[in-house]
Design a protein around this motif. Structure first.
Motif, PDB file in Angstrom:
ATOM      1  N   THR A 164       0.829  -1.205   0.000  1.00 20.91           N
ATOM      2  CA  THR A 164       0.000   0.000   0.000  1.00 20.91           C
ATOM      3  C   THR A 164       0.863   1.255   0.000  1.00 20.91           C
ATOM      4  O   THR A 164       0.608   2.216  -0.728  1.00 20.91           O
ATOM      5  N   SER A 165       1.925   1.258   0.810  1.00 25.59           N
ATOM      6  CA  SER A 165       2.810   2.412   0.873  1.00 25.59           C
ATOM      7  C   SER A 165       3.511   2.647  -0.465  1.00 25.59           C
ATOM      8  O   SER A 165       3.617   3.775  -0.941  1.00 25.59           O
ATOM      9  N   GLN A 166       3.977   1.560  -1.094  1.00 24.97           N
ATOM     10  CA  GLN A 166       4.668   1.702  -2.379  1.00 24.97           C
ATOM     11  C   GLN A 166       3.717   2.197  -3.461  1.00 24.97           C
ATOM     12  O   GLN A 166       4.074   3.049  -4.283  1.00 24.97           O
ATOM     13  N   ASN A 167       2.480   1.678  -3.461  1.00 27.54           N
ATOM     14  CA  ASN A 167       1.505   2.127  -4.453  1.00 27.54           C
ATOM     15  C   ASN A 167       1.181   3.602  -4.274  1.00 27.54           C
ATOM     16  O   ASN A 167       1.054   4.354  -5.242  1.00 27.54           O
ATOM     17  N   LYS A 168       1.059   4.042  -3.013  1.00 26.83           N
ATOM     18  CA  LYS A 168       0.742   5.456  -2.759  1.00 26.83           C
ATOM     19  C   LYS A 168       1.875   6.356  -3.239  1.00 26.83           C
ATOM     20  O   LYS A 168       1.655   7.410  -3.835  1.00 26.83           O
ATOM     21  N   THR A 169       3.144   5.908  -3.007  1.00 27.59           N
ATOM     22  CA  THR A 169       4.293   6.698  -3.468  1.00 27.59           C
ATOM     23  C   THR A 169       4.303   6.818  -4.991  1.00 27.59           C
ATOM     24  O   THR A 169       4.537   7.897  -5.553  1.00 27.59           O
ATOM     25  N   LEU A 170       4.013   5.697  -5.660  1.00 26.12           N
ATOM     26  CA  LEU A 170       4.005   5.716  -7.121  1.00 26.12           C
ATOM     27  C   LEU A 170       2.874   6.588  -7.659  1.00 26.12           C
ATOM     28  O   LEU A 170       3.047   7.335  -8.627  1.00 26.12           O
ATOM     29  N   ILE A 171       1.706   6.538  -7.007  1.00 22.47           N
ATOM     30  CA  ILE A 171       0.566   7.357  -7.446  1.00 22.47           C
ATOM     31  C   ILE A 171       0.883   8.843  -7.276  1.00 22.47           C
ATOM     32  O   ILE A 171       0.604   9.662  -8.154  1.00 22.47           O
ATOM     33  N   ASP A 172       1.484   9.198  -6.124  1.00 24.72           N
ATOM     34  CA  ASP A 172       1.867  10.604  -5.917  1.00 24.72           C
ATOM     35  C   ASP A 172       2.862  11.063  -6.976  1.00 24.72           C
ATOM     36  O   ASP A 172       2.837  12.216  -7.422  1.00 24.72           O
ATOM     37  N   PHE A 173       3.760  10.147  -7.383  1.00 25.70           N
ATOM     38  CA  PHE A 173       4.720  10.499  -8.432  1.00 25.70           C
ATOM     39  C   PHE A 173       4.007  10.738  -9.762  1.00 25.70           C
ATOM     40  O   PHE A 173       4.312  11.682 -10.488  1.00 25.70           O
ATOM     41  N   LEU A 174       3.022   9.886 -10.077  1.00 29.19           N
ATOM     42  CA  LEU A 174       2.294  10.041 -11.339  1.00 29.19           C
ATOM     43  C   LEU A 174       1.471  11.324 -11.355  1.00 29.19           C
ATOM     44  O   LEU A 174       1.251  11.920 -12.408  1.00 29.19           O
ATOM     45  N   ARG A 175       1.027  11.762 -10.191  1.00 31.50           N
ATOM     46  CA  ARG A 175       0.224  12.989 -10.140  1.00 31.50           C
ATOM     47  C   ARG A 175       1.044  14.216 -10.545  1.00 31.50           C
ATOM     48  O   ARG A 175       0.484  15.251 -10.919  1.00 31.50           O
ATOM     49  N   GLU A 176       2.365  14.116 -10.431  1.00 29.70           N
ATOM     50  CA  GLU A 176       3.210  15.249 -10.798  1.00 29.70           C
ATOM     51  C   GLU A 176       3.264  15.469 -12.319  1.00 29.70           C
ATOM     52  O   GLU A 176       3.847  16.433 -12.795  1.00 29.70           O
ATOM     53  N   PHE A 177       2.681  14.526 -13.113  1.00 31.08           N
ATOM     54  CA  PHE A 177       2.702  14.629 -14.572  1.00 31.08           C
ATOM     55  C   PHE A 177       1.269  14.633 -15.089  1.00 31.08           C
ATOM     56  O   PHE A 177       0.725  13.608 -15.512  1.00 31.08           O
ATOM     57  N   PRO A 178       0.612  15.791 -15.015  1.00 27.32           N
ATOM     58  CA  PRO A 178      -0.798  15.853 -15.443  1.00 27.32           C
ATOM     59  C   PRO A 178      -0.994  15.600 -16.924  1.00 27.32           C
ATOM     60  O   PRO A 178      -2.113  15.357 -17.370  1.00 27.32           O
ATOM     61  N   SER A 179       0.091  15.650 -17.706  1.00 26.70           N
ATOM     62  CA  SER A 179      -0.049  15.443 -19.150  1.00 26.70           C
ATOM     63  C   SER A 179      -0.119  13.969 -19.533  1.00 26.70           C
ATOM     64  O   SER A 179      -0.292  13.650 -20.712  1.00 26.70           O
ATOM     65  N   LEU A 180       0.058  13.056 -18.596  1.00 25.20           N
ATOM     66  CA  LEU A 180      -0.013  11.629 -18.918  1.00 25.20           C
ATOM     67  C   LEU A 180      -1.409  11.276 -19.443  1.00 25.20           C
ATOM     68  O   LEU A 180      -2.414  11.759 -18.927  1.00 25.20           O
ATOM     69  N   PRO A 181      -1.469  10.400 -20.442  1.00 26.78           N
ATOM     70  CA  PRO A 181      -2.780  10.053 -21.054  1.00 26.78           C
ATOM     71  C   PRO A 181      -3.550   9.036 -20.244  1.00 26.78           C
ATOM     72  O   PRO A 181      -4.138   8.114 -20.793  1.00 26.78           O
ATOM     73  N   ILE A 182      -3.517   9.135 -18.950  1.00 27.94           N
ATOM     74  CA  ILE A 182      -4.296   8.243 -18.091  1.00 27.94           C
ATOM     75  C   ILE A 182      -4.996   9.090 -17.048  1.00 27.94           C
ATOM     76  O   ILE A 182      -4.527  10.172 -16.683  1.00 27.94           O
ATOM     77  N   ARG A 183      -6.092   8.587 -16.550  1.00 25.17           N
ATOM     78  CA  ARG A 183      -6.857   9.304 -15.534  1.00 25.17           C
ATOM     79  C   ARG A 183      -6.534   8.723 -14.162  1.00 25.17           C
ATOM     80  O   ARG A 183      -6.604   7.515 -13.969  1.00 25.17           O
ATOM     81  N   ILE A 184      -6.158   9.610 -13.249  1.00 23.20           N
ATOM     82  CA  ILE A 184      -5.826   9.195 -11.880  1.00 23.20           C
ATOM     83  C   ILE A 184      -6.954   9.657 -10.960  1.00 23.20           C
ATOM     84  O   ILE A 184      -7.248  10.848 -10.891  1.00 23.20           O
ATOM     85  N   PRO A 185      -7.601   8.731 -10.246  1.00 22.18           N
ATOM     86  CA  PRO A 185      -8.715   9.133  -9.359  1.00 22.18           C
ATOM     87  C   PRO A 185      -8.242  10.120  -8.307  1.00 22.18           C
ATOM     88  O   PRO A 185      -7.046  10.244  -8.014  1.00 22.18           O
ATOM     89  N   ARG A 186      -9.207  10.840  -7.724  1.00 21.50           N
ATOM     90  CA  ARG A 186      -8.885  11.840  -6.713  1.00 21.50           C
ATOM     91  C   ARG A 186      -8.331  11.179  -5.455  1.00 21.50           C
ATOM     92  O   ARG A 186      -8.447   9.975  -5.260  1.00 21.50           O
ATOM     93  N   ARG A 187      -7.707  12.015  -4.613  1.00 22.18           N
ATOM     94  CA  ARG A 187      -7.132  11.519  -3.363  1.00 22.18           C
ATOM     95  C   ARG A 187      -8.233  11.013  -2.425  1.00 22.18           C
ATOM     96  O   ARG A 187      -9.362  11.469  -2.476  1.00 22.18           O
TER      97      ARG A 187
END
Length: 725
Positions: free
Chosen positions: A681-704
């Protein structure tokens, strides 16, 4: 309201701003100073501390989102600030607070406020005068101001009329009001709006707006999780590190003001209110000479500064005496100097008195370390460090807890004085890391001694009082935690049942006591009948007691920790229940310091079913035996000869032994799986926070706020779908 002329020349504008109050800092210092905080809660606590030190009875903390502006508001009814005191806010390192108060550096308001936002409006009231102060980074940017911090700071009387003490204040008043009108938050732009915020005779109102946000435009804290709370996204939003409401509940050992967070009162919680087996030890302050020397040096510097100030005043007296002025004029000029000299001499006497008391206390003072086992929310255990009744470090867990994974719920707290220990600028750590590590090491050593006592002495006696028994410490721990509502007794992630039966609840009340804070005298009181008393309306008079804060009224029930060496496996014999047919149960000695032990015998196998009797091969006569400290000498007649158990009994013993071994293995696997899930869970949260720093990625990230594992699964499904396309 007077307005400035438009199309003002740059040199005229610069001259006008030079008449403003100048802070003894630069704009860059405001930003760099706020970096002492790394968490929104520590910044908020700085403003709460200011209200606490100002003897406020009430403090309101609100989050307002209106007219497109989000802001934090703090309103208290404390002593407020005069105009001269308000101007001291603009300088670092200036504080007139007493040694027993929390703030010491004159830094908290600035560092906390500018960590949370870029604009700060302060309105304070004292002696029937209201002073308004606006510190606006937007004003600095628009005006090209980079070096000096220029601050509009007008004052008003009770009728809303501007108050001036110099011609300079008269000249700059129109410009000050224009800047406030332009840069103040909506609803606080006119004189009437500004002066209607504080209803009492004294108080302070602080507005922080243009709150800081992340790259994705999100606030540094969460205000949508609960409408009566402010949280940070740390997984479990109900914990003390994620919920502002939970964290405020025991921020102070002795709360003296009522805090209302987003419209709902924060109910104070005594740090040890759910502790059992409460014990305490004393630690000498002589071990911390480095901390004392640093504080002593600071006190000597303050005394030297005060003496230098007195010398300057005496020098001014000498100049007057040789000026040849007339007697009447000489008296008029001596009067303010006399007042300043009296105040400086008084301050010098106080500093010397404080210095003498600090030296005496260092020799005689003892640090009292209090320990117990936290029954409710046992995962919030650890060592809590307070300085001047204010929590500095919460839930400290290092070597002792890593070496003792079964020390669930074991907690301790210590309340220090700032004469020896001083907090850091952000009040989240000690000023001296070496002194903190030394103190933490001593506390952990005592916790190890306490946990040994708790396992091998306190729990067996407690289980005996509950008509339960166990032969091994680990089994005793399992039974203890299972009785108090934990389905997986030794699993750190296991939570207590929401609904406990009446027997368990009554035992918790009996062991832990019920604590209430008096709404009149702010004293903690405990009584058997307090369990049903409303926490928000309790007063001492409800118990027929006078309002007073005394040592007797705040007796937390801590007893001295018995001295003793670590118990070896050969000495780990535990008291056993007598047979049900015995009529001499009342004769068993239940004094904690001298437990009753049976004579040494082969390992006793305990049936896991608490409803059955223990199978015991040693048939002991009704005369009870008292073990000596060494476990080798006994009083009374010798035991009867050992009877050979039947084959059925041996089969039962074998089955029970195998069942206990399987249960231990299952618990071990369950703990390993829980730890694995937590790491994932901790590793997934770290990776998700990293992906949020790139809003131009062609994927949708659910809200916090969603489960990190489910969020990661959703992202992976999107990537797979795009690969297929």
């Amino acid at each position: 309201m007077v307005h400035l002329q438009e199309n003002r020349k740059p040199e005229e504008e610069e001259t006008m701003y030079n008449n403003f109050e100048h802070a003894k800092i630069t704009v860059k210092h405001l930003d760099s100073n706020s970096a002492s905080h790394t968490h929104p809660f520590s910044a908020i606590f700085e403003l709460v501390d200011n209200s606490y030190d100002a003897d406020s009875k009430n403090l309101k903390i609100d989050f307002v989102d209106s007219n497109g502006t989000q802001r934090l508001e703090f309103l208290d009814d404390g002593s407020g600030m005069s105009r001269s005191e308000a101007l001291q806010v603009l300088s670092f390192g200036h504080s007139n607070k007493a040694p027993n108060q929390i703030g010491r550096y004159g830094n908290g308001l600035k560092s906390g406020a500018f960590y949370l936002g870029r604009e700060v409006l302060i309105i304070t009231k004292k002696d029937k005068i209201q002073t308004v102060m606006l510190i606006s980074n937007q004003f600095f940017d628009d005006s090209g101001i980079e070096s000096q911090v220029l601050v509009p700071c007008p004052s008003f009387d009770q009728n809303g009329l501007a108050v001036f003490s110099t011609q300079q204040e008269v000249d700059r008043y129109p410009a000050e009001m224009e800047i406030i009108k332009k840069y103040a938050p909506p609803g606080l732009k006119t004189t009437e709006d500004l002066l209607n915020q504080i209803e009492g005779e004294t108080g302070t109102y602080i507005v922080i707006y243009k709150l800081k946000k992340s790259v994705l435009g999100e606030l540094t804290f969460n205000v949508s999780w609960r409408l009566n709370d402010i949280a940070v996204d740390k997984g479990d939003n109900s914990s003390i590190k994620s919920s502002l409401r939970r964290s405020l509940e025991n921020l102070y050992l002795y709360p003296k003001m009522q805090i209302r967070l987003r419209g709902e009162i924060v109910v104070p919680r005594k740090i040890c209110e759910s502790w059992m087996a409460k014990r305490e030890v004393e630690i000498s302050t002589r071990s911390f000479k480095n901390a004392f020397c640093k504080n002593n040096q600071a006190r000597q510097e303050s005394i030297a500064e005060c003496q230098e100030k007195i010398g300057q005043i005496n020098s001014q007296f000498g100049e007057l005496n040789t000026s040849g002025l007339r007697l009447a004029e000489l008296k008029s000029k001596r009067r303010p100097l006399n007042n300043a000299l009296d105040a400086a001499n008084k301050h010098l006497a106080e500093l010397k008195k404080q210095n003498d008391e600090a030296k005496k206390n260092f020799k005689d003072e003892k640090i009292v370390f209090k320990m117990g086992v936290q029954i409710k929310k046992r995962m919030e255990n650890g060592i809590h460090f307070y300085i001047n009744n204010r929590r500095i470090v919460s839930g400290y867990k290092k070597m002792f807890f890593s070496r003792n994974p079964n020390a669930l719920g074991v907690s301790g707290y210590v309340n220090l004085t700032s004469n020896t220990f001083r907090p850091s600028l952000s009040k989240t750590m000690f000023e001296s890391a070496d002194d903190f590590n030394c103190l933490a090491k001593k506390c952990e050593d005592y916790l190890a001694q306490y946990f040994n006592y708790f396992q091998h002495q306190w729990i067996p006696r407690h289980l005996l009082s509950l008509e339960m028994n166990a032969s091994k410490p680990e089994i005793a721990l399992r039974k203890f935690w299972k009785f108090y509502g934990y389905e997986s007794p030794l699993n750190p992630l296991s939570e207590q049942k929401q609904v406990l039966n009446a027997n368990v609840s009554s035992m918790i009340v009996k062991q832990c006591s019920s604590w209430r804070l008096c709404q009149l005298c702010s004293a903690w009181k405990t009584h058997d009948s307090l369990e049903k008393v409303d926490k928000l309306s309790f007063k001492c008079i409800d118990l027929g007691m006078p309002c007073s804060r005394s040592a007797a009224s705040d007796n937390e029930g801590f007893r001295e920790l018995p001295e003793g060496k670590r118990i070896t496996p050969a000495q780990r014999e535990t008291p056993r229940l007598p047979s049900r047919s015995s009529s001499r149960l009342s004769q068993i000695n239940l004094v904690e310091e001298k437990p009753v032990l049976a004579p040494p015998s082969p390992e006793v196998i305990v049936l896991e079913d608490d409803t059955e009797d223990e199978i015991n091969f040693d048939r002991v006569d009704e005369d009870r035996y008292t073990a000596s400290q060494s476990g080798s000498q006994y009083e009374g007649s010798p035991p009867r000869k050992r009877r050979r158990p039947s084959s059925n009994v041996l089969e039962i013993i074998d089955l029970k032994t195998k069942n206990a071994e399987l249960e231990r293995k299952n618990d071990k696997v369950e703990r390993a799986m829980s730890n694995l899930r937590a790491r994932m869970t901790s590793q997934n949260k770290t990776l998700i926070d990293f992906l949020r720093e790139f809003p131009s990625l062609p994927i949708r990230i659910p809200r916090r706020g969603n489960d990190p594992n489910e969020t990661m699964k959703f992202i992976i499904d999107q990537i797979k779908q795009r690969n297929m396309e």
